[in-house]
Design a protein around this motif. Sequence first.
Motif, mmCIF file in Angstrom:
data_model
loop_
_atom_site.group_PDB
_atom_site.id
_atom_site.type_symbol
_atom_site.label_atom_id
_atom_site.label_comp_id
_atom_site.label_asym_id
_atom_site.label_seq_id
_atom_site.Cartn_x
_atom_site.Cartn_y
_atom_site.Cartn_z
ATOM 1 N N UNK A 124 -2.324 -9.793 -5.218
ATOM 2 C CA UNK A 124 -2.480 -8.927 -6.386
ATOM 3 C C UNK A 124 -3.902 -8.361 -6.512
ATOM 4 N N UNK A 125 -4.879 -9.042 -5.952
ATOM 5 C CA UNK A 125 -6.253 -8.543 -6.001
ATOM 6 C C UNK A 125 -6.363 -7.139 -5.410
ATOM 7 N N UNK A 126 -5.481 -6.826 -4.467
ATOM 8 C CA UNK A 126 -5.557 -5.546 -3.771
ATOM 9 C C UNK A 126 -4.489 -4.559 -4.236
ATOM 10 N N UNK A 127 -3.839 -4.840 -5.351
ATOM 11 C CA UNK A 127 -2.756 -3.993 -5.827
ATOM 12 C C UNK A 127 -3.064 -3.481 -7.238
ATOM 13 N N UNK A 128 -4.079 -2.638 -7.311
ATOM 14 C CA UNK A 128 -4.500 -2.093 -8.599
ATOM 15 C C UNK A 128 -3.509 -1.041 -9.079
ATOM 16 N N UNK A 129 -3.277 -1.026 -10.385
ATOM 17 C CA UNK A 129 -2.467 0.030 -10.978
ATOM 18 C C UNK A 129 -0.974 -0.187 -10.814
ATOM 19 N N UNK A 130 -0.218 0.816 -11.238
ATOM 20 C CA UNK A 130 1.238 0.756 -11.154
ATOM 21 C C UNK A 130 1.685 0.764 -9.700
ATOM 22 N N UNK A 131 2.552 -0.140 -9.362
ATOM 23 C CA UNK A 131 2.948 -0.319 -7.972
ATOM 24 C C UNK A 131 4.165 0.516 -7.587
ATOM 25 N N UNK A 132 4.440 0.534 -6.278
ATOM 26 C CA UNK A 132 5.536 1.326 -5.705
ATOM 27 C C UNK A 132 6.796 0.460 -5.722
ATOM 28 N N UNK A 133 7.353 0.270 -6.879
ATOM 29 C CA UNK A 133 8.370 -0.757 -7.040
ATOM 30 C C UNK A 133 9.693 -0.350 -6.390
ATOM 31 N N UNK A 180 0.860 -1.185 0.000
ATOM 32 C CA UNK A 180 0.000 0.000 0.000
ATOM 33 C C UNK A 180 0.895 1.233 0.000
ATOM 34 N N UNK A 181 0.289 2.403 -0.070
ATOM 35 C CA UNK A 181 1.077 3.636 -0.023
ATOM 36 C C UNK A 181 1.551 3.947 1.391
ATOM 37 N N UNK A 182 0.807 3.507 2.374
ATOM 38 C CA UNK A 182 1.130 3.767 3.780
ATOM 39 C C UNK A 182 0.162 2.966 4.640
ATOM 40 N N UNK A 183 0.317 3.071 5.943
ATOM 41 C CA UNK A 183 -0.561 2.323 6.839
ATOM 42 C C UNK A 183 -1.992 2.843 6.786
ATOM 43 N N UNK A 184 -2.147 4.141 6.567
ATOM 44 C CA UNK A 184 -3.493 4.710 6.482
ATOM 45 C C UNK A 184 -4.273 4.071 5.344
ATOM 46 N N UNK A 185 -3.629 3.927 4.182
ATOM 47 C CA UNK A 185 -4.302 3.272 3.067
ATOM 48 C C UNK A 185 -4.602 1.813 3.408
ATOM 49 N N UNK A 186 -3.692 1.150 4.112
ATOM 50 C CA UNK A 186 -3.907 -0.255 4.466
ATOM 51 C C UNK A 186 -5.135 -0.419 5.356
ATOM 52 N N UNK A 187 -5.301 0.487 6.323
ATOM 53 C CA UNK A 187 -6.475 0.416 7.195
ATOM 54 C C UNK A 187 -7.743 0.688 6.394
ATOM 55 N N UNK A 188 -7.685 1.695 5.526
ATOM 56 C CA UNK A 188 -8.849 1.994 4.689
ATOM 57 C C UNK A 188 -9.165 0.850 3.736
ATOM 58 N N UNK A 189 -8.137 0.145 3.277
ATOM 59 C CA UNK A 189 -8.364 -1.023 2.426
ATOM 60 C C UNK A 189 -9.253 -2.032 3.146
ATOM 61 N N UNK A 190 -8.901 -2.329 4.395
ATOM 62 C CA UNK A 190 -9.698 -3.292 5.164
ATOM 63 C C UNK A 190 -11.098 -2.745 5.405
ATOM 64 N N UNK A 191 -11.191 -1.475 5.804
ATOM 65 C CA UNK A 191 -12.493 -0.897 6.113
ATOM 66 C C UNK A 191 -13.420 -0.905 4.896
ATOM 67 N N UNK A 192 -12.892 -0.518 3.735
ATOM 68 C CA UNK A 192 -13.739 -0.475 2.540
ATOM 69 C C UNK A 192 -14.019 -1.867 2.002
#
Length: 431
Positions: A291-300, A101-113
């Motif tokens: 990969x299901x949760x990694x849409x788009x270009x990743x933070x390689x 994810x981009x950060x922990x905030x996005x990770x928490x929102x991923x679970x919530x949504x």
Amino acid sequence: MSTTIPADLPLTDAEILRIREDFPILQTEVNGHPLVYLDSGATSQRPLAVLDAEREFATTLNSAVHRGAHTLAAEATEVFEDARGTLARFIGADDDEIVWTSNATEAINLVAYSLSNASIGRGGAAAARLRMGPGDEIVTTEMEHHANLIPWQELAARTGATLRVIPIDDDGALRLDEATINERTKLVAITHVSNVLGVINPVEQIIAAAHEVGALVLLDACQSAPHLPLDVRALDVDFAVLSGHKMLGPTGIGALYGRRELLEVMPPFLTGGSMITTVTTTEAEYLPPPQRFEAGTQRVSQAVALAAAIDYLTAVGMPRIADHEERLGRRLVDGLSAIDGVRVLGAGIDLPRVGLASFDIPGIHSHDVGQFLDDRGIAVRVGHHCAQPLHRRLGVTSSTRASTYLYSTEAEVDAVIEGVVATIEFFGVRS
């Protein structure tokens, strides 16, 4: 750092000085003074090994991952997935249980949504246990960072579930006798280490209580993964989140750990390219996790750099870092508490801690404290630290926070203590 040292040997002063040589920014001056960086709880500094890893990727391997058939794309994909494996081993997970994810905030929102999407029927019958509605409850705590509070407020609003909060006592310790976990609880979201108090919470007790009633547990490990040995299997959590920039890594990279069996049934959060198998104009089928949760270009390049940061931490030794920081944390708390007119938040909590302390000086705004210290080259954090409910419960609007890391020294801790004494003398508010 190239060799691993036995975990039972404390970090020596000589080792810390060698470690500091790996961090160019620590050799700089601020306002004519040597930099004393005590804001690692917000963002840690990066060693040369991390800076070099990202630059090397950009100059030799830069390419899209999981997309091209050419050599660069294949090699970039390999190092990207190797980085996932490095993080997985670091926290005791399997590779396919790590979602970038981009950060922990996005990770928490991923679970919530994802839970929200499950609650409107997405994910099919397999996702039934994730659904929430009126009568269900989400439990968090009064000491959470806003990132582990607001997403659950919004999930409750979208689903009709009720949000409940474990309170804290006058010192800031969790009131586990009022944990409010019951048969209606569907999710418990807790912080492992408070980003304001610096205490290591007894999360094992909360996790056990949650699982006893069938609830899921999300652990905010942003302030623990950089500073303590972390084993998500041993803790028995269902989800955990962390941010790279707090653990010697770059900004723009974080991760979600999720149990494989949960990730497999969770509907996606972000959608688009790279996370699908088949798409028609009316519907899509999704790849398996992660990969299901990694849409788009990743933070390689960021993932590669984070893996280098983890290698650095592992070479130093997480138990040794934890020991070093607990000693610094005690020195901070004891030194600040001994100053007349200073209130250290959470000083009365009898729990292990990391090298972090927040304090209030009645009569001096935290911003003024921070500016006075900055004039001496001492970098600290001021404000409510994205934890307004905790500050409000403790009767303050803001505080000054000093936070250490593996490169911090006792002399730097003493410098901030001496700086606080000088601050009080300058403003003339000693009680």
